[in-house]
Design a protein around this motif. Sequence first.
Motif, PDB file in Angstrom:
ATOM      1  N   LEU A  99      12.205   6.945  -2.690  1.00 30.28           N
ATOM      2  CA  LEU A  99      12.293   6.164  -1.457  1.00 30.28           C
ATOM      3  C   LEU A  99      10.923   6.070  -0.799  1.00 30.28           C
ATOM      4  CD1 LEU A  99      15.564   7.458   0.281  1.00 30.28           C
ATOM      5  CD2 LEU A  99      15.324   5.745  -1.501  1.00 30.28           C
ATOM      6  N   ALA A 100      10.607   4.904  -0.289  1.00 34.63           N
ATOM      7  CA  ALA A 100       9.346   4.709   0.429  1.00 34.63           C
ATOM      8  C   ALA A 100       9.322   5.589   1.675  1.00 34.63           C
ATOM      9  CB  ALA A 100       9.199   3.243   0.819  1.00 34.63           C
ATOM     10  N   ALA A 101       8.138   6.091   1.992  1.00 33.63           N
ATOM     11  CA  ALA A 101       7.984   6.884   3.215  1.00 33.63           C
ATOM     12  C   ALA A 101       8.082   5.959   4.427  1.00 33.63           C
ATOM     13  CB  ALA A 101       6.617   7.577   3.205  1.00 33.63           C
ATOM     14  N   GLU A 102       8.331   6.568   5.572  1.00 36.48           N
ATOM     15  CA  GLU A 102       8.333   5.777   6.799  1.00 36.48           C
ATOM     16  C   GLU A 102       6.973   5.089   6.930  1.00 36.48           C
ATOM     17  OE1 GLU A 102       9.154   6.724  11.420  1.00 36.48           O
ATOM     18  OE2 GLU A 102       9.983   8.155   9.965  1.00 36.48           O
ATOM     19  N   GLY A 103       6.976   3.815   7.198  1.00 38.11           N
ATOM     20  CA  GLY A 103       5.700   3.111   7.348  1.00 38.11           C
ATOM     21  C   GLY A 103       5.110   2.620   6.037  1.00 38.11           C
ATOM     22  N   GLN A 104       5.688   3.009   4.909  1.00 34.58           N
ATOM     23  CA  GLN A 104       5.186   2.542   3.608  1.00 34.58           C
ATOM     24  C   GLN A 104       5.938   1.247   3.267  1.00 34.58           C
ATOM     25  OE1 GLN A 104       5.956   5.240   0.320  1.00 34.58           O
ATOM     26  NE2 GLN A 104       3.929   4.847  -0.543  1.00 34.58           N
ATOM     27  N   SER A 105       5.198   0.169   3.086  1.00 33.52           N
ATOM     28  CA  SER A 105       5.841  -1.140   2.934  1.00 33.52           C
ATOM     29  C   SER A 105       5.898  -1.567   1.472  1.00 33.52           C
ATOM     30  CB  SER A 105       5.061  -2.188   3.731  1.00 33.52           C
ATOM     31  OG  SER A 105       3.852  -2.480   3.053  1.00 33.52           O
ATOM     32  N   THR A 106       6.622  -2.651   1.227  1.00 34.39           N
ATOM     33  CA  THR A 106       6.692  -3.234  -0.121  1.00 34.39           C
ATOM     34  C   THR A 106       5.292  -3.562  -0.635  1.00 34.39           C
ATOM     35  OG1 THR A 106       8.920  -4.087   0.243  1.00 34.39           O
ATOM     36  CG2 THR A 106       7.590  -5.211  -1.419  1.00 34.39           C
ATOM     37  N   CYS A 107       4.441  -4.095   0.251  1.00 31.45           N
ATOM     38  CA  CYS A 107       3.077  -4.444  -0.181  1.00 31.45           C
ATOM     39  C   CYS A 107       2.278  -3.194  -0.554  1.00 31.45           C
ATOM     40  CB  CYS A 107       2.352  -5.239   0.912  1.00 31.45           C
ATOM     41  SG  CYS A 107       0.780  -5.899   0.359  1.00 31.45           S
ATOM     42  N   ASP A 108       2.525  -2.084   0.150  1.00 28.82           N
ATOM     43  CA  ASP A 108       1.837  -0.827  -0.216  1.00 28.82           C
ATOM     44  C   ASP A 108       2.180  -0.433  -1.650  1.00 28.82           C
ATOM     45  OD1 ASP A 108       0.689  -0.489   2.318  1.00 28.82           O
ATOM     46  OD2 ASP A 108       2.468   0.551   3.086  1.00 28.82           O
ATOM     47  N   LEU A 109       3.459  -0.543  -2.011  1.00 28.54           N
ATOM     48  CA  LEU A 109       3.890  -0.188  -3.372  1.00 28.54           C
ATOM     49  C   LEU A 109       3.303  -1.195  -4.366  1.00 28.54           C
ATOM     50  CD1 LEU A 109       7.696   0.634  -2.844  1.00 28.54           C
ATOM     51  CD2 LEU A 109       5.711   1.983  -2.221  1.00 28.54           C
ATOM     52  N   ALA A 110       3.375  -2.477  -4.000  1.00 27.77           N
ATOM     53  CA  ALA A 110       2.870  -3.546  -4.878  1.00 27.77           C
ATOM     54  C   ALA A 110       1.381  -3.358  -5.163  1.00 27.77           C
ATOM     55  CB  ALA A 110       3.118  -4.905  -4.235  1.00 27.77           C
ATOM     56  N   GLU A 111       0.644  -2.964  -4.131  1.00 30.40           N
ATOM     57  CA  GLU A 111      -0.811  -2.815  -4.310  1.00 30.40           C
ATOM     58  C   GLU A 111      -1.130  -1.737  -5.350  1.00 30.40           C
ATOM     59  OE1 GLU A 111      -2.976  -1.729  -0.768  1.00 30.40           O
ATOM     60  OE2 GLU A 111      -4.882  -1.629  -1.850  1.00 30.40           O
ATOM     61  N   GLN A 112      -0.430  -0.608  -5.264  1.00 33.95           N
ATOM     62  CA  GLN A 112      -0.683   0.482  -6.233  1.00 33.95           C
ATOM     63  C   GLN A 112      -0.382   0.011  -7.653  1.00 33.95           C
ATOM     64  OE1 GLN A 112      -2.007   3.372  -5.454  1.00 33.95           O
ATOM     65  NE2 GLN A 112      -1.985   2.961  -3.264  1.00 33.95           N
ATOM     66  N   ALA A 113       0.774  -0.639  -7.824  1.00 31.51           N
ATOM     67  CA  ALA A 113       1.169  -1.113  -9.161  1.00 31.51           C
ATOM     68  C   ALA A 113       0.178  -2.154  -9.672  1.00 31.51           C
ATOM     69  CB  ALA A 113       2.578  -1.695  -9.111  1.00 31.51           C
TER      70      ALA A 113
END
Length: 320
Positions: free
Chosen positions: A45-59
């Motif tokens: 699960l994404a942390a509070e404040g961690q957005s879809t774009c944050d995950l997308a950027e890492q990938a």
Amino acid sequence: MIHSRIAGTGSYLPERVLTNADLERMVDTSDQWIVERTGIRRRHLAAEGQSTCDLAEQAARRALEAAGVTAADIDLVIVATTTPDRVFPSTACLLQERLEIHGCPAFDVQAVCTGFVYALDVAHRFIRTGGARRALVVGAETMSRIVDWSDRSTCILFGDGAGAVVLEAADEAGILSTHLHADGSYKELLTTDGGVSEPPPEGGQPHIRMSGNEVFKIAVKTLGAIVDETLAANGLEQGVVDWLVPHQANIRIIQATARKLKLPMERVIVTIEDQGNTSAASIPLALDTAVRDGRIRRGETLLLEAFGGGFTWGSALLVY
Ligand code: COA
């Protein structure tokens, strides 16, 4: 003719893990029920404040690195997501800004769990027609934001994550065929109870609503049909594909599709146990997992398939 091939893959899972034991403390369920009915043991699960774009950027950064290119080499950005950071700008535009590339087309594709297959199809067509040379295609989701955590029939299923590929122009075939479908008449079986112009009944955030058993039966039948369609379009027999890389919604749906393909489960990439259903992110997450652990090798034939809200469904046959 210009072909398109996958030059590199990447993925990212947020750190926080929610186990079936954690869910037992939240709703009336059991680890045994969840594992037997779905194959899922835990999800990220994404942390509070961690957005879809944050995950997308890492990938995306991992896919760029694997492809041996930099963001400056990308001339098309497509993000498949059901859970964008904002209504607008698109998550693709937010990602483009993070990567400091400016000017190339960037847009989101919304086909729920089939989103990545749709996005891959679109990028493939851009490349084939000379509209792009190198596309970043991402599936990224924070499904936890639209899960009703008091609904045991859905909250056990979903997780967050992101996966990405760099798709580039090539002389030899990579993607062999893509097949997309949708039928909006099934809209009520798998949906959210509101959105932007249609408000949720009691205000606040919209949540996932699903008639699980009906979705299950139609998914199995429809994915069986798309396997037939994909093999027929390429003049292939069952059993000749090297790997099935399926959307990860339910292990029993995946097993049924594998049987249809006459593939043993050793030739199926399964990540559902540790990741749950990450919607548009699940196929690129599974693909990247199997590329990095050495199972999927260059030159092998992969069948990607997905089914999701809409209903939407689709497949891609490709040489990795
Ligand atoms: N824990 C324990 N019991 C649960 C439960 C849970 N988390 N969720 C539902 N149940 C109960 C139901 O209330 C029902 O009880 P009842 O018989 O007393 O009415 C019983 O389990 C059976 O429910 P049902 O919905 O028929 O189960 P199922 O075998 O169809 O499994 C799903 C439910 C959701 C796992 C399954 O239908 C599924 O995976 N559907 C497709 C999901 C999917 O692919 N969605 C996304 C597409 S991308």
